[in-house]
Design a protein around this motif. Sequence first.
Motif, PDB file in Angstrom:
ATOM      1  N   ALA A 174      -8.283 -10.668   5.025  1.00 34.29           N
ATOM      2  CA  ALA A 174      -8.905 -10.081   3.841  1.00 34.29           C
ATOM      3  C   ALA A 174      -9.951  -9.035   4.225  1.00 34.29           C
ATOM      4  CB  ALA A 174      -9.545 -11.175   2.993  1.00 34.29           C
TER       5      ALA A 174
ATOM      6  N   ARG B 115     -10.605  -4.573 -11.454  1.00 30.21           N
ATOM      7  CA  ARG B 115      -9.991  -3.358 -10.912  1.00 30.21           C
ATOM      8  C   ARG B 115      -9.675  -2.360 -12.015  1.00 30.21           C
ATOM      9  NH1 ARG B 115      -7.665  -2.208  -6.080  1.00 30.21           N
ATOM     10  NH2 ARG B 115      -6.257  -0.430  -6.065  1.00 30.21           N
TER      11      ARG B 115
ATOM     12  N   PRO C 227      -1.603  -2.285  -5.736  1.00 31.83           N
ATOM     13  CA  PRO C 227      -2.844  -2.849  -5.179  1.00 31.83           C
ATOM     14  C   PRO C 227      -2.679  -4.318  -4.805  1.00 31.83           C
ATOM     15  CG  PRO C 227      -3.021  -2.643  -7.560  1.00 31.83           C
ATOM     16  CD  PRO C 227      -1.736  -1.968  -7.174  1.00 31.83           C
TER      17      PRO C 227
ATOM     18  N   GLN D 259      -9.851  -5.015   3.294  1.00 30.64           N
ATOM     19  CA  GLN D 259     -10.772  -4.837   2.183  1.00 30.64           C
ATOM     20  C   GLN D 259     -10.251  -5.458   0.881  1.00 30.64           C
ATOM     21  OE1 GLN D 259     -10.071  -1.593   4.041  1.00 30.64           O
ATOM     22  NE2 GLN D 259     -11.477  -2.640   5.411  1.00 30.64           N
ATOM     23  N   CYS D 260      -9.739  -6.664   0.986  1.00 31.14           N
ATOM     24  CA  CYS D 260      -9.363  -7.402  -0.206  1.00 31.14           C
ATOM     25  C   CYS D 260     -10.024  -8.778  -0.127  1.00 31.14           C
ATOM     26  CB  CYS D 260      -7.847  -7.507  -0.374  1.00 31.14           C
ATOM     27  SG  CYS D 260      -6.983  -8.275   1.013  1.00 31.14           S
ATOM     28  N   GLU D 261      -9.822  -9.603  -1.113  1.00 30.07           N
ATOM     29  CA  GLU D 261     -10.560 -10.855  -1.200  1.00 30.07           C
ATOM     30  C   GLU D 261      -9.702 -12.045  -0.795  1.00 30.07           C
ATOM     31  OE1 GLU D 261     -13.186 -13.459  -4.439  1.00 30.07           O
ATOM     32  OE2 GLU D 261     -12.349 -11.511  -4.964  1.00 30.07           O
TER      33      GLU D 261
ATOM     34  N   ARG E 266       0.827  -1.211   0.000  1.00 29.36           N
ATOM     35  CA  ARG E 266       0.000   0.000   0.000  1.00 29.36           C
ATOM     36  C   ARG E 266       0.862   1.262   0.000  1.00 29.36           C
ATOM     37  NH1 ARG E 266      -5.391  -0.755   3.794  1.00 29.36           N
ATOM     38  NH2 ARG E 266      -6.497  -2.130   2.348  1.00 29.36           N
TER      39      ARG E 266
ATOM     40  N   ARG F 277     -10.115 -10.413 -10.886  1.00 29.62           N
ATOM     41  CA  ARG F 277      -9.969  -9.255  -9.997  1.00 29.62           C
ATOM     42  C   ARG F 277      -9.106  -8.173 -10.638  1.00 29.62           C
ATOM     43  NH1 ARG F 277     -13.504 -10.689  -9.133  1.00 29.62           N
ATOM     44  NH2 ARG F 277     -14.485 -11.823  -7.435  1.00 29.62           N
TER      45      ARG F 277
ATOM     46  N   LEU G 159      -4.414  -7.683  -4.740  1.00 30.38           N
ATOM     47  CA  LEU G 159      -5.561  -8.278  -5.420  1.00 30.38           C
ATOM     48  C   LEU G 159      -6.270  -9.312  -4.564  1.00 30.38           C
ATOM     49  CD1 LEU G 159      -3.898  -8.735  -8.923  1.00 30.38           C
ATOM     50  CD2 LEU G 159      -5.444  -6.896  -8.205  1.00 30.38           C
ATOM     51  N   GLY G 160      -5.546  -9.876  -3.596  1.00 25.99           N
ATOM     52  CA  GLY G 160      -6.189 -10.858  -2.745  1.00 25.99           C
ATOM     53  C   GLY G 160      -5.203 -11.624  -1.894  1.00 25.99           C
TER      54      GLY G 160
END
Length: 364
Positions: free
Chosen positions: A295, A349, A263, A299-301, A258, A345, A265-266
């Motif tokens: 996750a 995005r 980003p 706020q990611c998967e 970050r 994803r 992605l998961g």
Amino acid sequence: MSELDRSQIQGHIESWVDPLLEQSLGSVGAVKSVGIEGKRVSVVIELPYACAHEHDALKRALSARVAETGADAEVEVQITQNIAAHSGQHKLPGLEGVRNIIAVASGKGGVGKSTTTTNLALALKAQGARVGVLDADIYGPSQGMMLGVPSGTRPQTAEEKYFLPVESLGVQVMSMSFLVDDNTPMVWRGPMVSGALQQLLNQTRWEDLDYLLIDMPPGTGDIQLTLSQRVPVSGAVIVTTPQDIALLDACKGIEMFRKVDIPVLGVIENMSTHICSNCGHEEAIFGSGGGDKLANEYQCELLGQMPLALAIREQADSGQPSVVADPDGPHAQRYLEIAAKLSARLAQRASQSSRIPNISIFGD
């Protein structure tokens, strides 16, 4: 059939929501054509992500979608894939021959990151993508062995300044292990390691890759910083185990990406459960729910969970990872699902970031 019927059918198809993209086919421009000839409907779909193993299910879903209009027709669906290049951080210039770079990272060692990278690369290939792997773990390179590259293999060169990646199992791969003897330790300080990574990045001639997966060393050190400063990384994947100590380090990895505008992605939770090789009993010996918690917090998967299974380790060590050793087995199927989710994803995005917000003007 009338033109009105064709418009109705096209509208139904365009409004169908892809379960992986979580967007309608029309909103991502995936419906290329809808043709009517007698009682035959022909549909051409171009997806922005890799999911070859999902095509049959998609064809059935779209045929059912046409039937919902009341049309008595034979439906033929043709599906292709077109994976676009997505921008990375700081508008850095990309690598020639590579559309997207994905970093596979972990906060600590021993969580199965390299095994995950290898199987993920093979799963993306099986889903219809062109894939390469760069082994950025300079101190402990292992991708050559896991991808079945014979010991002592050396890359060919071009124009006396480029390495040509070695191809194995249909995947292009480049590793420091191809440039030194297997038993030679890299007794190097940080600047030398960073220099070696830059050489591998800038002097490898990749050929038409949809995805280049970079197997990162554990931690948040020189290699990670060099990568974030030198090449545009489309996204990162964090590999962790359910243990609290692994999750603590995984948090640091996410925070690092970050800070450098890459980003995440998961998350992939490895060694999620242990499967007994004798009776098949499955038990969460390292705890449970850790990947979900991580996750949700960031706020990611949670892209998927892989078990601690003897077969996964044995197949990777033998140079025939699970995705190719047992392509119809449960472990390969999980990797294929993770690969499709990851590809979706990244496409999702990109489509969301390219949207231009509406401008509202209010009178005084």
